[in-house]
Design an enzyme around this catalytic site. Structure first.
Site, mmCIF file in Angstrom:
data_model
loop_
_atom_site.group_PDB
_atom_site.id
_atom_site.type_symbol
_atom_site.label_atom_id
_atom_site.label_comp_id
_atom_site.label_asym_id
_atom_site.label_seq_id
_atom_site.Cartn_x
_atom_site.Cartn_y
_atom_site.Cartn_z
ATOM 1 N N ASP A 64 37.375 44.775 46.378
ATOM 2 C CA ASP A 64 37.707 43.603 47.194
ATOM 3 C C ASP A 64 37.270 43.874 48.627
ATOM 4 O O ASP A 64 36.572 44.847 48.914
ATOM 5 C CB ASP A 64 39.207 43.295 47.097
ATOM 6 C CG ASP A 64 40.065 44.353 47.790
ATOM 7 O OD1 ASP A 64 39.533 45.421 48.159
ATOM 8 O OD2 ASP A 64 41.266 44.096 47.970
ATOM 9 N N LYS A 100 35.683 40.808 39.575
ATOM 10 C CA LYS A 100 36.734 41.602 40.213
ATOM 11 C C LYS A 100 38.068 41.417 39.500
ATOM 12 O O LYS A 100 38.775 42.391 39.224
ATOM 13 C CB LYS A 100 36.875 41.210 41.683
ATOM 14 C CG LYS A 100 37.897 42.037 42.450
ATOM 15 C CD LYS A 100 38.068 41.536 43.874
ATOM 16 C CE LYS A 100 38.888 40.261 43.906
ATOM 17 N NZ LYS A 100 39.192 39.806 45.275
#
Length: 211
Positions: A138, A120
């Site tokens: 997220d 991420k």
């Protein structure tokens, strides 16, 4: 959700915020990398408060390395998991110097090889600093994508793959910013503010609220 609805959602989000930006404060790819690394399980507000004091003193791999772990901790101790993050930041700075001449590599695998930098974080850096059409999923994006049924998946990786598949090319650069902000301020976790949501009529969440 069908693609007609998805396109309308994206067009509304773009109309509302045509040039979305991360709420983390940064001026170089290195500052962004460190800010994103520090933001894991912490708010952007808390990270910004810390980096406003840190970056005027140290904002390069060498200058942060010169602080050492204990020196760095004095700047980031208000951020959650600061002990582990300080260790990872120092190790990352060492690797950047040793392997990349102190520069941030514009490469997914090289970024993910840095301590504390996961998939991420690498996606955020590639998207925000280098303009890659990556989508960093997220908790906010995962929630919004599943709740609205825009891109459903059982894991963040599933949602990322679905988003990459269903989001048209022209929206890919900005979509993760739009969805994060939407999840942070409108489609919040406990009680989404459906009454003030610009895409309420397109959303397929059954348990809508009046707020």
């Amino acid at each position: 959700m069908n693609n007609v609805k998805r396109l309308e959602i994206l067009e509304r989000l773009r109309s509302e915020n045509p040039n979305p930006q991360t709420e983390l404060e940064w001026s170089t790819p290195f500052e962004l990398l460190i800010a994103v690394l520090l933001s894991a399980q912490a708010t952007d507000v808390s990270v910004n408060k810390a980096t406003r004091k840190l970056y005027p003193v140290a904002n390069t791999p060498q200058s942060i390395l010169d602080l050492g772990v204990d020196g760095l901790k004095t700047y980031i101790k208000t951020i959650g998991l600061f002990n582990t993050k300080a260790e990872n930041v120092i190790k990352t700075c060492r690797m950047l110097i040793d392997l990349h001449d102190g520069e941030i590599p514009e490469d997914q695998d090289a970024l993910e090889a840095l301590p504390g930098v996961g998939h991420k974080t690498a996606n955020v850096v590639l998207n925000t600093a280098f303009g890659w059409p990556t989508i960093a999923v997220d908790t906010h994006i995962y929630r919004v994508s599943n709740r609205t049924k825009f891109a459903m998946g059982k894991t963040v990786n599933d949602v990322e793959k679905k988003l990459l598949k269903v989001v048209p090319k022209e929206f890919k650069l900005d979509v993760h910013h739009w969805l994060i902000l939407h999840g942070r301020y409108t489609c919040i976790a406990r009680k989404p503010r459906c009454g003030s949501c610009m895409i309420e009529d397109l959303c397929e969440f059954k348990e809508k609220t009046e707020d």
